[in-house]
Design a protein around this motif. Structure first.
Motif, PDB file in Angstrom:
ATOM      1  N   ASP A 149       0.741  -1.307   0.182  1.00 13.39           N
ATOM      2  CA  ASP A 149       0.166   0.133   0.142  1.00 13.39           C
ATOM      3  C   ASP A 149       0.718   1.386  -0.109  1.00 13.39           C
ATOM      4  OD1 ASP A 149      -2.198  -1.573  -0.025  1.00 13.39           O
ATOM      5  OD2 ASP A 149      -2.579  -1.401   2.059  1.00 13.39           O
ATOM      6  N   GLU A 150       2.011   1.111   0.383  1.00 17.69           N
ATOM      7  CA  GLU A 150       2.987   2.254   0.675  1.00 17.69           C
ATOM      8  C   GLU A 150       3.261   2.593  -0.888  1.00 17.69           C
ATOM      9  OE1 GLU A 150       6.065   1.764   3.112  1.00 17.69           O
ATOM     10  OE2 GLU A 150       4.664   1.256   5.014  1.00 17.69           O
ATOM     11  N   PHE A 151       3.392   1.855  -1.949  1.00 23.64           N
ATOM     12  CA  PHE A 151       3.968   1.987  -3.161  1.00 23.64           C
ATOM     13  C   PHE A 151       2.850   1.831  -4.216  1.00 23.64           C
ATOM     14  CE2 PHE A 151       7.304   0.554  -0.484  1.00 23.64           C
ATOM     15  CZ  PHE A 151       8.592   1.395  -0.937  1.00 23.64           C
ATOM     16  N   VAL A 152       1.841   1.186  -4.214  1.00 21.33           N
ATOM     17  CA  VAL A 152       0.897   0.784  -5.075  1.00 21.33           C
ATOM     18  C   VAL A 152      -0.681   1.255  -4.697  1.00 21.33           C
ATOM     19  CG1 VAL A 152      -0.035  -0.777  -6.719  1.00 21.33           C
ATOM     20  CG2 VAL A 152       2.127  -1.136  -5.809  1.00 21.33           C
ATOM     21  N   ILE A 153      -1.188   2.113  -5.451  1.00 18.11           N
ATOM     22  CA  ILE A 153      -2.493   2.858  -5.255  1.00 18.11           C
ATOM     23  C   ILE A 153      -3.703   1.827  -5.702  1.00 18.11           C
ATOM     24  CG2 ILE A 153      -4.150   4.374  -5.553  1.00 18.11           C
ATOM     25  CD1 ILE A 153      -1.763   5.026  -3.596  1.00 18.11           C
ATOM     26  N   GLY A 154      -4.501   1.429  -4.862  1.00 17.00           N
ATOM     27  CA  GLY A 154      -5.660   0.660  -5.344  1.00 17.00           C
ATOM     28  C   GLY A 154      -5.202  -0.791  -5.590  1.00 17.00           C
TER      29      GLY A 154
ATOM     30  N   PRO B  78      -9.171   9.827  -8.742  1.00 21.22           N
ATOM     31  CA  PRO B  78      -8.615   9.790  -7.388  1.00 21.22           C
ATOM     32  C   PRO B  78      -7.313   8.884  -7.155  1.00 21.22           C
ATOM     33  CG  PRO B  78     -11.013   9.594  -7.364  1.00 21.22           C
ATOM     34  CD  PRO B  78     -10.584   9.341  -8.870  1.00 21.22           C
ATOM     35  N   ASP B  79      -7.438   7.706  -7.809  1.00 20.34           N
ATOM     36  CA  ASP B  79      -6.079   6.996  -7.894  1.00 20.34           C
ATOM     37  C   ASP B  79      -4.721   7.685  -8.620  1.00 20.34           C
ATOM     38  OD1 ASP B  79      -7.398   4.955  -6.673  1.00 20.34           O
ATOM     39  OD2 ASP B  79      -7.949   4.142  -8.695  1.00 20.34           O
ATOM     40  N   LEU B  80      -5.092   8.443  -9.519  1.00 23.58           N
ATOM     41  CA  LEU B  80      -3.836   9.214 -10.177  1.00 23.58           C
ATOM     42  C   LEU B  80      -3.477  10.341  -9.122  1.00 23.58           C
ATOM     43  CD1 LEU B  80      -5.351   9.558 -13.841  1.00 23.58           C
ATOM     44  CD2 LEU B  80      -3.489   8.056 -12.771  1.00 23.58           C
ATOM     45  N   ARG B  81      -4.448  10.987  -8.436  1.00 24.60           N
ATOM     46  CA  ARG B  81      -4.079  12.118  -7.526  1.00 24.60           C
ATOM     47  C   ARG B  81      -3.199  11.473  -6.218  1.00 24.60           C
ATOM     48  NH1 ARG B  81      -5.792  17.095  -5.541  1.00 24.60           N
ATOM     49  NH2 ARG B  81      -4.239  17.454  -4.164  1.00 24.60           N
ATOM     50  N   ARG B  82      -3.684  10.379  -6.002  1.00 21.32           N
ATOM     51  CA  ARG B  82      -2.767   9.795  -4.691  1.00 21.32           C
ATOM     52  C   ARG B  82      -1.485   9.245  -5.491  1.00 21.32           C
ATOM     53  NH1 ARG B  82      -5.930   4.993  -1.823  1.00 21.32           N
ATOM     54  NH2 ARG B  82      -4.137   5.291  -0.456  1.00 21.32           N
ATOM     55  N   ILE B  83      -1.145   8.884  -6.633  1.00 18.72           N
ATOM     56  CA  ILE B  83      -0.177   8.375  -7.047  1.00 18.72           C
ATOM     57  C   ILE B  83       0.729   9.794  -7.472  1.00 18.72           C
ATOM     58  CG2 ILE B  83       1.110   7.530  -9.252  1.00 18.72           C
ATOM     59  CD1 ILE B  83      -1.375   5.588  -9.543  1.00 18.72           C
ATOM     60  N   LEU B  84       0.324  10.536  -7.808  1.00 21.81           N
ATOM     61  CA  LEU B  84       0.934  11.851  -7.880  1.00 21.81           C
ATOM     62  C   LEU B  84       1.340  12.495  -6.444  1.00 21.81           C
ATOM     63  CD1 LEU B  84       1.416  13.688 -10.376  1.00 21.81           C
ATOM     64  CD2 LEU B  84      -0.521  14.941  -9.653  1.00 21.81           C
ATOM     65  N   THR B  85       0.844  12.155  -5.604  1.00 21.30           N
ATOM     66  CA  THR B  85       1.140  13.076  -4.073  1.00 21.30           C
ATOM     67  C   THR B  85       1.312  12.312  -2.911  1.00 21.30           C
ATOM     68  OG1 THR B  85      -1.246  13.504  -3.622  1.00 21.30           O
ATOM     69  CG2 THR B  85       0.077  15.163  -4.907  1.00 21.30           C
ATOM     70  N   ASP B  86       0.457  11.073  -2.957  1.00 24.83           N
ATOM     71  CA  ASP B  86       0.535  10.385  -1.441  1.00 24.83           C
ATOM     72  C   ASP B  86       1.562   9.370  -1.246  1.00 24.83           C
ATOM     73  OD1 ASP B  86      -1.496  12.155  -1.046  1.00 24.83           O
ATOM     74  OD2 ASP B  86      -2.967  10.679  -1.040  1.00 24.83           O
ATOM     75  N   VAL B  87       1.940   8.485  -2.377  1.00 26.52           N
ATOM     76  CA  VAL B  87       2.680   7.197  -2.377  1.00 26.52           C
ATOM     77  C   VAL B  87       4.194   7.771  -2.131  1.00 26.52           C
ATOM     78  CG1 VAL B  87       0.911   5.988  -3.782  1.00 26.52           C
ATOM     79  CG2 VAL B  87       2.938   7.119  -4.644  1.00 26.52           C
ATOM     80  N   ARG B  88       4.568   6.665  -1.543  1.00 23.95           N
ATOM     81  CA  ARG B  88       6.200   6.695  -1.341  1.00 23.95           C
ATOM     82  C   ARG B  88       6.850   6.742  -2.479  1.00 23.95           C
ATOM     83  NH1 ARG B  88       9.557   2.518   2.258  1.00 23.95           N
ATOM     84  NH2 ARG B  88       7.779   3.263   3.693  1.00 23.95           N
ATOM     85  N   GLY B  89       7.660   7.969  -2.910  1.00 27.36           N
ATOM     86  CA  GLY B  89       8.276   8.115  -4.211  1.00 27.36           C
ATOM     87  C   GLY B  89       7.332   8.526  -5.106  1.00 27.36           C
ATOM     88  N   SER B  90       6.412   9.589  -4.774  1.00 25.35           N
ATOM     89  CA  SER B  90       5.488  10.002  -5.684  1.00 25.35           C
ATOM     90  C   SER B  90       6.363  10.896  -6.722  1.00 25.35           C
ATOM     91  CB  SER B  90       4.379  10.903  -5.027  1.00 25.35           C
ATOM     92  OG  SER B  90       4.884  11.782  -4.039  1.00 25.35           O
ATOM     93  N   LEU B  91       5.303  11.378  -7.667  1.00 20.28           N
ATOM     94  CA  LEU B  91       5.804  11.926  -8.879  1.00 20.28           C
ATOM     95  C   LEU B  91       6.359  13.606  -8.406  1.00 20.28           C
ATOM     96  CD1 LEU B  91       3.881  10.797 -11.898  1.00 20.28           C
ATOM     97  CD2 LEU B  91       6.137  10.232 -11.361  1.00 20.28           C
ATOM     98  N   ILE B  92       5.433  13.894  -7.684  1.00 19.85           N
ATOM     99  CA  ILE B  92       5.628  15.502  -7.127  1.00 19.85           C
ATOM    100  C   ILE B  92       6.889  15.623  -6.280  1.00 19.85           C
ATOM    101  CG2 ILE B  92       4.740  17.117  -5.541  1.00 19.85           C
ATOM    102  CD1 ILE B  92       3.418  17.216  -8.257  1.00 19.85           C
ATOM    103  N   SER B  93       7.051  14.603  -5.322  1.00 19.66           N
ATOM    104  CA  SER B  93       8.263  14.425  -4.610  1.00 19.66           C
ATOM    105  C   SER B  93       9.438  14.243  -5.501  1.00 19.66           C
ATOM    106  CB  SER B  93       8.183  13.252  -3.589  1.00 19.66           C
ATOM    107  OG  SER B  93       7.933  12.024  -4.180  1.00 19.66           O
TER     108      SER B  93
END
Length: 496
Positions: free
Chosen positions: A51-56, A376-391
């Motif tokens: 869950d820390e790396f993969v959304i949904g 919503p999954d794409l939004r979490r991938i963009l900001t929430d997961v470890r190693g997100s695109l925004i980070s």
């Protein structure tokens, strides 16, 4: 004689013996506690890590976690069964009754008596069969990321191979034995450790049987059905011979002549020269777990044709022409119901129609599908997961001494465009690259220290906002202004 017998009787009464093994009473032992084997996490712990790396993809995470956990339980059970069978072969024959018992036998006092060999046959514990996994999902949904994340958390040999380069043995390309060779390399050339590893094969849909042929004699499908036939025995369990390295071309003479020159004659005819032979490893794949994945483009159309129910009349629900795979031809009978994820209804018969042989599909009893990513999954991938695109992009700009910020409407607009574009997480990265092309070109080597991305910048209505060194107050003021506008709009929508 009577006095000697009485004295011997007294000596035997005072003679004390000591047991060779000390056993505790059965009531003192109690029930043995369950000890979880070290190094194997529970399925729930594996899902929490994923869950820390993969959304949904909750169902796919559960299937893979349970498959991995049960696989290593099977491995331990099979290895212990094999060891017990070897011990039973060394156990002495209990049917021999010659009045003499071996001093080496110290049976446990609670052990049941072993029946004679000819009266009751012994039933050993059966070996557990493995359950290989097939993962089906569209591109960018997280299939490879799931496997790569499992490889990080598991302390087991893990190899990743691409099925697009596989060909049948004897043809140009890679043999399927390369998967086991990569597994052996991941195990640091330890055959015993490699025989309990995990093999992940991506793009397995590319080895589907090719339809058509051509020519009088036809064409042999060396990259499709031929590869499936080669994978059959390996997935079921067979012994694969792997050579670690090729023999060295430099040969040293046994006799110390000191000249270092070869004798005349054809190469290889001199028997005094002995070169190193390649090491051959024999890997048993009976305890190797195979995880196969692919996008299976066009499989949804096969499932739709199977589950479609015909309907006629003026109120029939007609699909769009692009939804049907019949070159724009509208059939008379149309489906009444649609599924959110049609791949959830996949059955082995659909995969056979797709181009896989039944023997290959029967060796994949565990099957799971991945759903397309929502906004919503794409939004979490963009900001929430470890190693997100925004980070990632924030750290990338930070290497140039620049701070970049994104407003909330800008993030929502990026996810909306990625959903319309398709491609899942890969499409999201493509939009980010196009959006930040100009800032990544202008910032390095300039006096720009602050970059702000708004929703207008994402829509292409204006360029990114820049501030130089010493203008941090203006940057944070603009950031606060956009945040206040967003908060006001959010309250307005909530009140309405």
């Amino acid at each position: 004689m009577a006095w000697r017998a009485r004295q011997l009787r007294v000596l035997t009464r005072t003679l004390q013996t000591q047991a060779r093994h000390d056993y505790l009473p059965q009531e003192d032992l109690g029930e043995p506690p369950y000890i979880r084997p070290a190094g194997v996490a529970t399925p729930r712990q594996l899902v929490q890590y994923l869950d820390e790396f993969v959304i949904g993809q909750e169902n796919a995470k559960k299937v893979l976690s349970v498959a991995v956990f049960n696989h290593y339980n099977r491995v331990r059970a099979n290895l212990s069964t094999m060891e017990s069978d070897e011990d039973d072969m060394d156990w002495p024959d209990a049917s021999a009754d010659d009045g003499v018992s071996s001093a080496r036998i110290n049976p446990h006092p609670w052990r049941l008596p072993i029946p004679p060999v000819g009266l009751q046959p012994r039933h050993p514990i059966p070996l557990f069969e493995k359950s290989n996994v097939l993962v089906i999902g569209p591109t960018g949904s997280g299939k490879t990321l799931l496997a790569r994340t499992l490889a990080k958390v598991l302390d087991v040999p893990f190899s990743v191979s691409d099925a697009t380069s596989f060909t049948q043995a004897g043809y140009v390309g890679e043999d399927v034995d390369m998967t086991i060779q990569r597994l052996l390399q991941a195990a640091n050339w330890d055959p015993q450790r490699a025989s309990t590893g995990i093999v992940y094969i991506d793009e397995v849909d590319k080895i589907a049987r090719k339809s058509g042929g051509g020519g009088m004699e036809g064409s042999r499908d060396v990259g499709g059905e031929g590869v499936q036939q080669a994978l059959l025995r390996m997935m079921e369990g067979s012994t694969v011979s792997i050579q670690s390295k090729a023999p060295s071309s430099v040969e040293s003479p046994i006799s110390g002549s000191g000249e270092g020159r070869t004798r005349p004659g054809p190469r290889g005819s001199n028997t005094n020269f002995v070169g190193p032979k390649p090491d051959t490893y024999h890997i048993d794949t009976s305890n190797v777990l195979f995880i196969l994945s692919g996008a299976f483009v066009g499989l949804d159309n096969i499932v739709k044709r199977r589950v479609a129910k015909g309907s006629i009349g003026f109120t029939a629900n007609l699909p769009q022409p692009e939804d049907d795979n019949s070159n724009g031809f509208m059939p008379f009978f149309t489906p009444n119901r649609t599924s959110q994820n049609i791949l959830d209804l996949v059955e082995p018969a659909d995969l056979v129609k797709y181009g896989f042989i039944p023997e290959f599909i029967s060796r994949l009893p565990s099957m799971t599908t991945l759903a397309p990513l929502t906004v919503p999954d794409l939004r979490r991938i963009l900001t929430d997961v470890r190693g997100s695109l925004i980070s990632q992009y924030t750290a990338l700009f930070g290497y140039s001494g620049v701070e970049i910020r994104f407003t909330t409407p800008a993030l929502n607009e990026i996810c909306k465009k990625a959903s319309e574009r398709g491609g899942g997480a890969r499409g999201l990265r493509g939009i980010m690259e196009n959006l930040l092309l100009e800032p990544m070109y202008e910032v390095p080597g300039s006096d720009i220290r602050y970059v702000l991305i708004t929703d207008a910048v994402v829509r292409g209505e204006q360029t990114a906002l820049y501030w130089s060194r010493g203008e941090g107050v203006q940057f944070w003021s603009a950031w606060a202004k956009h945040a206040a506008v967003e908060k006001k709009l959010h309250k307005t929508k909530g009140a309405s």
